[in-house]
Design an enzyme around this catalytic site. Structure first.
Site, PDB file in Angstrom:
ATOM      1  N   CYS A  95      10.858   1.979   5.301  1.00 64.80           N
ATOM      2  CA  CYS A  95      11.517   3.061   4.560  1.00 64.80           C
ATOM      3  C   CYS A  95      12.678   3.701   5.331  1.00 64.80           C
ATOM      4  CB  CYS A  95      10.475   4.097   4.159  1.00 64.80           C
ATOM      5  SG  CYS A  95      11.032   5.166   2.827  1.00 64.80           S
ATOM      6  N   ARG A 132      13.890   9.096  -8.141  1.00 61.11           N
ATOM      7  CA  ARG A 132      13.566   8.243  -6.992  1.00 61.11           C
ATOM      8  C   ARG A 132      12.810   7.010  -7.468  1.00 61.11           C
ATOM      9  NH1 ARG A 132      13.331  11.069  -1.986  1.00 61.11           N
ATOM     10  NH2 ARG A 132      11.603   9.829  -1.196  1.00 61.11           N
ATOM     11  N   HIS A 196       5.371   1.229   1.565  1.00 65.37           N
ATOM     12  CA  HIS A 196       4.282   1.954   2.216  1.00 65.37           C
ATOM     13  C   HIS A 196       2.978   1.353   1.685  1.00 65.37           C
ATOM     14  CE1 HIS A 196       7.176   4.958   3.503  1.00 65.37           C
ATOM     15  NE2 HIS A 196       7.573   5.135   2.267  1.00 65.37           N
TER      16      HIS A 196
END
Lengths: 246, 442
Positions: A95, A132, A196
């Protein structure tokens, strides 16, 4: 005893979204096979590490505020990092760290935050702050000519462009950009990704790829890793792949 | 006039809901809000409004304040069912107001979702605001903790009412400086307890001073990042304490404040924080110590917040945990108990839970004390099983079941003491099924 040395970057700042779990999974799968693992942590104000002394360098994602502070710090090691990548040290970047290793990050106000410029990609934030790429994600990756699916969770506003070689093709979820077909960046000894989950928790094949790569490189052999009991991981993958892909 | 009809319509709807034995949750508020988003402005009251906010402990603290005030003979209106968003608060007001929006009560006590404080109290005068803690919580839904704190800080810049803050959470204590002109800021604190540690044991947030960015120094950590801290550079954290809990004795379930002993139901350090906040609020409104003592000794939520049950003779403790800190304090209670026990962890990933379950990797499962078996369940039963296995717990003693009924049957195959941790949407189904299994509920 064979040993793998991990450098864990900014554990006190890049510690959101459970990315630390990747270190735990690596440790578990290395130690379960009777090898030893050393985990060194580096953060701001610590003595400078030599990246070439490690087998794996790991960095996760963090809060926006903290990411800009450490970008300034990390840039001091740019040459050392480039050298280590060239020498084959394995880099696992999640990320925020994925973005940081590119050319730059352009924020919502158009400010350019320079990256380490180790790789050619760059990231631009989405003009709409509230929008997002968030959700479960499944990608297909190829490791040593073997295709496998990788399951994770993405949560990023940044849209990453100019990827020469992606980590995987998106089967479910967004990827480098909204509705993208590609996810992350990959070379033999670098995985840079938005995933993640933590990434390695549900993907034992991927974890073992990293472990084998490190042992082979360090001890100059073609090691066959002992099988572990992956019952929970397999059940988990079966359940989630059914849920997301069908 | 429009508001009059909205209230009338909602009152009628409420009667219909009652006939069908439905509570309605925040339904009334939702409809009224859609009709007029400014409806909050219409409600009028002359009594003090008290609000409680936090990541963890809102419901318990709110309900205990309402309970104590009621025990003092006051008429209290409160959202005790836990509907803590704007529409939930509107629902509570609708049920308790006249057709002209007037609310007759001595106190209004609300638990308010952290992100709704600036919205709800923009138009509704607040007398006392209590803030307990801020932890990471459903990042995919709520965003980062820091941006949430900044929004509350912005609201507090023009707030002059009572502000009751946990001085042991740096992210809460910092809010006391949002408005330097507010003279009504009160800090509470809890003295070091037996299981406090020198180093942080669980994932936490407050690492750097919010004012000068220096690394904070901790004398000790109670749990997560809650503990006695101080900024070595600007002295942040060194506040005068309004109420300090001392002699924390969780085994005997009591603590002291100003030489008065308070007995409580439950044995967790976070409860002591919640109750110290309750005592701070009640003292500000001059509630007698005796009434507060009696209230605390008899108060319990019994809705899956440290709920203690006997299931076919087997002691069972159920606790909600929807984020890392909630889970970590539950495990603290388990680890502070030396008896042999088995754990059931139920993890769902429905909308209200957040789709992202990676927070379970911030739970500290290391060195569990005398746990002989762990059952996992919920839509993410395997994720949590992998997490626990990776922490070093013997995988042969972990049993995952996607099906909750099977999980509960497996759990009660032995008569060893049970601890049950369930996240948001899994809590009530788990409670219900356990009670059903034990013949406590149909």
């Amino acid at each position: 005893m064979k040993e793998i040395k991990i450098l864990y970057l900014y554990p006190d700042m890049l510690e959101l979204y459970g990315d630390y779990g990747n270190i735990q999974v690596l440790k578990y799968r290395i130690e379960s096979r009777g090898y030893s693992v050393i985990i060194d942590r580096y953060s701001i104000d610590d003595d400078a590490p030599d990246f070439n002394n490690y087998d794996i360098v790991f960095a996760g994602g963090g809060a926006d505020n903290e990411q800009s502070i450490l970008a300034e710090d990390l840039i001091k090691y740019k040459d050392n990092i480039k050298d280590a990548i060239k020498n084959g040290v394995f880099f696992l970047l999640i990320c925020g760290s994925y973005q940081l290793f590119g050319k730059y990050y352009k924020d919502v106000d158009g400010n350019i935050i320079p990256g380490l410029d180790v790789f050619d990609y760059y990231t631009e934030s989405n003009p709409d702050r509230k929008s997002r790429c968030i959700g479960n994600i499944v990608i297909e990756v190829e490791l040593n000519n073997f295709k496998t699916t990788v399951i994770g969770f993405e949560n990023h506003g940044g849209q990453t462009f100019n990827i020469s070689r992606p980590f995987g093709n998106v089967l479910f979820g967004n990827g480098n950009k909204f509705n993208d077909t590609q996810e992350g960046y990959f070379q033999n000894n670098v995985i840079a990704t938005y995933l993640h989950g933590p990434l390695l928790s549900k993907n034992p094949v991927l974890t073992d790829y990293i472990i084998k790569y490190c042992l082979d490189r360090k001890y100059n052999e073609n090691i066959i890793l002992e099988n572990l009991n992956d019952e929970f991981e397999n059940l988990c993958r079966e359940q989630l792949l059914n849920r997301f892909l069908k | 006039m429009k508001n009059f009809f909205i209230i009338l319509a909602m009152k009628i709807l409420n009667i219909i809901l009652k006939i069908f034995h439905k509570n309605g949750g925040n339904l009334l508020g939702k409809i009224a809000f859609n009709w007029n988003p400014e409806i909050l402005k219409y409600f009028k009251t002359n009594c003090p409004v008290i609000a409680v906010s936090a990541t963890n402990g809102k419901t318990m603290t709110n309900n205990c304040i309402a309970y104590t005030l009621k025990n003092s003979g006051y008429k209290v209106v409160s959202n005790v069912e836990g509907n803590n968003m704007e529409t939930g608060i509107i629902s509570t007001l609708l049920k308790n107001c006249s057709l002209f929006g007037k609310i007759k009560a001595d106190f209004l006590v609300f638990e308010v979702d952290e992100s709704y404080i600036p919205i709800v109290f923009k138009d509704f005068k607040l007398d006392t605001l209590v803030i307990l803690n801020f932890f990471r919580d459903q990042l995919d839904r709520n965003g980062e903790v820091e941006s949430l704190i900044l929004r509350i800080n912005e609201f507090l810049k023009t707030y002059n009412g009572n502000l009751i803050l946990n001085n042991d959470d740096p992210n809460v204590a910092r809010l006391g400086q949002a408005n330097p002109e507010n003279l009504n800021v009160y800090y509470f604190s809890v003295d070091k307890y037996k299981y406090a540690t020198e180093n942080i044991k669980e994932a936490g947030e407050g690492k750097f001073c919010p004012f000068c960015k220096t690394k904070l120094e901790y004398e000790y950590y109670q749990y997560s990042h809650v503990g006695k801290f101080n900024c070595p550079n600007c002295n942040f954290g060194n506040n005068e304490i309004y109420k300090l809990a001392t002699n924390i004795d969780l085994k005997n379930r009591c603590f002291e404040i100003n030489d008065v002993t308070y007995n409580i139901k439950g044995n967790s350090i976070y409860l002591v924080y919640n109750y110290t906040a309750v005592i701070s609020v009640c003292s500000l409104y001059n509630i007698s110590t005796e009434i507060i003592r009696n209230s605390l000794s008899t108060f319990s939520l019994n809705n899956g917040r440290l709920e203690e049950l006997e299931i076919n003779g087997v002691k069972t403790i159920i606790n909600l945990a929807k984020n890392p800190t909630g889970s970590n304090v539950s495990l603290r209670i388990l680890n502070e108990d030396d008896d042999e026990k088995e754990l059931l962890f139920v993890l769902n990933d429905n909308i209200a839970d957040g789709f992202d379950v990676s927070w379970i990797w911030d739970i500290n499962f290391d060195n569990l004390n005398n746990v002989s078996r762990i059952i996992t369940s919920g839509t993410r039963a395997y994720d949590i099983a992998i997490r626990i296995k990776t922490s070093g717990f013997d995988s042969c003693k972990i049993e995952p079941y996607l099906d909750l009924t099977e999980a509960i049957q497996a759990l009660y195959k032995t008569d060893i003491k049970k601890y049950v941790i369930a996240n948001y949407t899994s809590l009530q189904p788990t409670r219900k099924q356990i009670k059903h299994f034990g013949g406590l509920e149909k």
